[in-house]
Write a protein that holds these residues in place. Structure first.
Motif, PDB file in Angstrom:
ATOM      1  N   ALA A  78       0.855  -1.205   0.000  1.00  0.00           N
ATOM      2  CA  ALA A  78       0.000   0.000   0.000  1.00  0.00           C
ATOM      3  C   ALA A  78       0.888   1.252   0.000  1.00  0.00           C
ATOM      4  CB  ALA A  78      -0.889   0.006   1.234  1.00  0.00           C
ATOM      5  N   PRO A  79       0.536   2.286  -0.790  1.00  0.00           N
ATOM      6  CA  PRO A  79       1.384   3.479  -0.826  1.00  0.00           C
ATOM      7  C   PRO A  79       1.548   4.107   0.556  1.00  0.00           C
ATOM      8  CG  PRO A  79      -0.345   3.589  -2.494  1.00  0.00           C
ATOM      9  CD  PRO A  79      -0.643   2.389  -1.645  1.00  0.00           C
ATOM     10  N   VAL A  80       2.760   4.547   0.859  1.00  0.00           N
ATOM     11  CA  VAL A  80       3.049   5.226   2.131  1.00  0.00           C
ATOM     12  C   VAL A  80       2.988   6.739   1.880  1.00  0.00           C
ATOM     13  CG1 VAL A  80       4.870   5.676   3.825  1.00  0.00           C
ATOM     14  CG2 VAL A  80       4.520   3.347   2.977  1.00  0.00           C
ATOM     15  N   PRO A  81       2.220   7.481   2.674  1.00  0.00           N
ATOM     16  CA  PRO A  81       2.092   8.923   2.411  1.00  0.00           C
ATOM     17  C   PRO A  81       3.259   9.749   2.952  1.00  0.00           C
ATOM     18  CG  PRO A  81       0.723   8.315   4.258  1.00  0.00           C
ATOM     19  CD  PRO A  81       1.400   7.048   3.803  1.00  0.00           C
ATOM     20  N   LEU A  82       4.475   9.329   2.592  1.00  0.00           N
ATOM     21  CA  LEU A  82       5.675  10.083   2.978  1.00  0.00           C
ATOM     22  C   LEU A  82       6.469  10.333   1.704  1.00  0.00           C
ATOM     23  CD1 LEU A  82       6.889   7.987   6.066  1.00  0.00           C
ATOM     24  CD2 LEU A  82       5.779  10.240   6.130  1.00  0.00           C
ATOM     25  N   SER A  83       7.129  11.471   1.657  1.00  0.00           N
ATOM     26  CA  SER A  83       7.950  11.785   0.479  1.00  0.00           C
ATOM     27  C   SER A  83       9.387  11.339   0.737  1.00  0.00           C
ATOM     28  CB  SER A  83       7.887  13.296   0.235  1.00  0.00           C
ATOM     29  OG  SER A  83       8.901  13.680  -0.663  1.00  0.00           O
ATOM     30  N   LEU A  84       9.968  10.679  -0.272  1.00  0.00           N
ATOM     31  CA  LEU A  84      11.348  10.181  -0.163  1.00  0.00           C
ATOM     32  C   LEU A  84      12.177  10.787  -1.283  1.00  0.00           C
ATOM     33  CD1 LEU A  84      13.533   8.066   0.823  1.00  0.00           C
ATOM     34  CD2 LEU A  84      12.521   6.494  -0.841  1.00  0.00           C
ATOM     35  N   SER A  85      13.397  11.174  -0.966  1.00  0.00           N
ATOM     36  CA  SER A  85      14.323  11.630  -2.010  1.00  0.00           C
ATOM     37  C   SER A  85      15.694  11.019  -1.734  1.00  0.00           C
ATOM     38  CB  SER A  85      14.401  13.157  -2.009  1.00  0.00           C
ATOM     39  OG  SER A  85      15.227  13.598  -3.073  1.00  0.00           O
TER      40      SER A  85
END
Ligand SMILES: CC(C)(COP(=O)(O)OP(=O)(O)OC[C@H]1O[C@@H](n2cnc3c(N)ncnc32)[C@H](O)[C@@H]1OP(=O)(O)O)[C@@H](O)C(=O)NCCC(=O)NCCS
Length: 227
Positions: free
Chosen positions: A87-94
């Motif tokens: 399931a998509p995680v609602p955190l932004s990763l870079s």
């Protein structure tokens, strides 16, 4: 209201790559293995594996779950995307790599991180003409060394961090229109630090509660982007 939380993790590439390979690479998804199979250069393979391994650990730590439950793929524009049990995680990763270093940012708001370390033979004057507006280039030329080189790397990393935050990527003409300007902490959209002769930059858009792990950063500055 509390400011959104952002984690910045810095790691030596060799150490992270060794840890990532320790028990084999069966933790990579099929999609990641297909991407890895197309990478010929050893250094590129190491940074890909190390970055994706560290991203899982960072997200697992944040979510308080075992790293194996976290997987990674990419949005259509190239930004990395996190999943927990698919399931998509609602955190932004870079993710960023340069030379022997890796930097990852994980946040409750959109984040973009970039590291730029000096390379032998790089023509900073030519890169300044290519990626900086005439006014920005004049501003840089007015600085004495070593401030000029430090100023170049900070601004370059800030440009890349900004386009990694949005996912749009960077072309020279558009790079000239992204103009980081020093500012006070209150109105800051980004931060930069001196890093091993180059710079590390984090584009955030809004003020955040930042936790830094893995390195002691110095010469931190706040920036906003002129539009
Ligand atoms: C996204 C971009 C900025 C990455 O820059 P880079 O310096 O090649 O590589 P970095 O180490 O900083 O970042 C690589 C990571 O960014 C992520 N990434 C890839 N495309 C991305 C995008 N569109 N948006 C955000 N992140 C992206 C990936 O996670 C990638 O790592 P991985 O493939 O190992 O998972 C690149 O696509 C680009 O546009 N490069 C042009 C650079 C340039 O010409 N600069 C001119 C001087 S200003």
């Amino acid at each position: 209201m509390a400011q959104p939380k952002v984690l910045l993790q810095i790691a030596a590439l060799g150490t992270a790559a060794a840890a990532a390979h320790k028990n084999g690479l069966d933790w990579l998804t099929e999609g990641e293995r297909a991407r890895l199979a197309k990478m010929r250069a050893g250094a590129r393979r190491a940074e890909f594996v190390a970055g994706h391994w560290l991203a899982r650990r960072l997200a697992a730590h944040w979510l308080r779950v075992p790293p194996r439950r976290v997987t990674l793929d990419a949005f259509a524009d190239g930004r990395p995307a996190l999943h927990l049990d698919a399931a998509p995680v609602p955190l932004s990763l870079s993710i960023a790599h340069s030379s022997d270093w890796l930097a990852l940012a994980l946040g409750e708001v959109a984040v973009g991180v970039d590291v730029e370390l000096p390379k032998r033979g790089r023509d900073l004057a030519a890169l300044t003409r290519m990626a900086f507006s005439a006014a920005q280039a004049r501003e840089l030329r007015a600085l004495e060394e070593p401030e000029r080189e430090a100023g170049f790397y900070a601004r370059w990393a800030l440009k890349e961090a900004w386009v990694k935050r949005s996912g749009e990527g960077l072309r020279p003409r558009q790079a000239r229109t992204i103009q980081p300007e020093p500012c006070d902490e209150g109105g800051a959209e980004a931060r930069s630090w001196a890093f091993h002769g180059g710079a590390l930059a984090l584009a955030l858009g809004v003020p955040v509660r930042l936790e830094i792990h893995g390195a002691r950063l110095h010469d931190g500055r706040h920036w906003r982007y002129a539009r």
